[in-house]
Design an enzyme around this catalytic site. Structure first.
Site, mmCIF file in Angstrom:
data_model
loop_
_atom_site.group_PDB
_atom_site.id
_atom_site.type_symbol
_atom_site.label_atom_id
_atom_site.label_comp_id
_atom_site.label_asym_id
_atom_site.label_seq_id
_atom_site.Cartn_x
_atom_site.Cartn_y
_atom_site.Cartn_z
ATOM 1 N N ASP A 174 -0.642 -7.687 -6.719
ATOM 2 C CA ASP A 174 0.102 -7.879 -5.465
ATOM 3 C C ASP A 174 -0.467 -9.037 -4.625
ATOM 4 O OD1 ASP A 174 2.068 -5.936 -5.808
ATOM 5 O OD2 ASP A 174 0.810 -4.351 -4.978
ATOM 6 N N LYS B 183 0.153 4.364 -7.190
ATOM 7 C CA LYS B 183 -0.755 3.209 -7.183
ATOM 8 C C LYS B 183 -2.224 3.548 -6.876
ATOM 9 C CE LYS B 183 2.206 -0.718 -6.095
ATOM 10 N NZ LYS B 183 2.358 -1.805 -5.109
#
Ligand code: ATR
Length: 279
Positions: free
Chosen positions: A104, A67
């Site tokens: 997210d 990520k």
């Protein structure tokens, strides 16, 4: 008709729920697409991402450990990804470029909304890891004016407080011992540590000082009903489980890959939970 192809890159990737999740939606909406689990070692990340346009792929989700590293590889980044410092979604643009974004924070916020939480001023966040960064961004964007971060390693909480404080949102670090006092005026309590997750130590925390009007949410979703959520429900708090964050963060990705904003339904939740118990 062309078949849209997407997937999730991780190392390891076998634990990821994303293929089953996107697979459920593809079947539910009768979309002729594919969503694959892509095991990509860190040293192959650049080549694997760069190959996406030539492979005719729509994009990929990213999971551990890619990520942060992927931020340096993509051609453009959205503002939320920059603030969080990580990307979980790479889409291939019409020009064949790679665009990085992070859903997210969106997933966390949508899960709260879906759970009936309409907003608040003060939040107490437990944990100062990667997940906390997305949650802080979500809380700031939801209009919280006061966020307290408690973490075993206080320096990590202090670092986040320093980085994310804005004129509109005061962020402070509190020690683990200060949690009971910090709870007193809290509208939202969030567990963003790994405590309480299957195989991890329990989260041992008393909710005695938390106002009954406060909402409690946990990013841990295995088990789904954590001891924290159980305790919160028993005390009369609204309690929102962590599976929803995972499901809602996937919605913008599905929309980008396959052209439809999918729904998070009880059937989807039941499907993923049943599957998990089998494996
Ligand atoms: P993630 O990306 O999921 O947030 P992480 O960056 O490893 O994962 O962060 C894990 C969080 O859980 C951290 O806040 C960590 O606290 P430390 O910063 O002190 O490590 C917290 N955590 C993990 N195990 C813990 C434990 N046994 N006791 C207290 N906190 C713990």
């Amino acid at each position: 008709m062309s078949v849209f192809v997407a997937g999730v890159m991780g190392w390891p990737v076998s634990h990821s729920l994303s293929p089953r999740l996107h697979g459920f939606w593809l079947r539910a909406y009768g979309i002729s697409g594919r969503y694959d689990a892509l095991a990509v070692q860190p040293e192959n990340l650049t080549a694997s991402l760069r190959a996406l346009p030539q492979q005719g792929m729509r994009g990929v989700n990213l999971t551990v450990p890619h990520k942060e590293a992927a931020m340096k590889i993509v051609d453009s980044l959205d503002d939320t990804a920059r603030r969080i410092g990580a990307i979980n979604l790479v889409t291939v643009t019409d020009e064949g470029k790679l665009h990085g974004s992070n859903t997210d924070a969106y997933g966390f916020g949508e899960n709260l909304t879906a759970g009936g939480f309409s907003g608040g001023h003060s939040a107490l966040l437990l944990g100062a890891g990667g997940a906390s960064r997305a949650i802080i961004v979500a809380l700031i964007d939801k209009g919280f004016g006061d966020i307290r971060i408690a973490n075993r390693t206080i320096e990590r909480a202090q670092k986040l407080a320093q980085e994310f404080t804005t004129p509109q949102c005061r962020i402070t670090a509190v020690t683990w011992d200060e949690i009971p006092a910090a709870m007193r005026e809290t509208d939202l309590l969030v567990n963003a540590t790994s405590l309480g997750m299957r195989g991890q130590p329990p989260l041992e925390i008393a909710l005695d000082t938390l106002p009954v009007s406060a909402t409690v949410t946990d990013i841990v979703y295995a088990p789904l009903e954590t001891a924290l959520l159980q305790q919160a429900r028993q005390r009369g708090h609204r309690a929102i489980d962590g599976l929803g964050m995972l499901l809602h963060q996937a919605r913008p990705a599905f929309a980008a890959f396959f052209g439809r904003d999918p729904e998070v339904t009880p059937e989807l939740r039941a499907y993923l939970l049943a599957d998990r118990q089998e494996t």
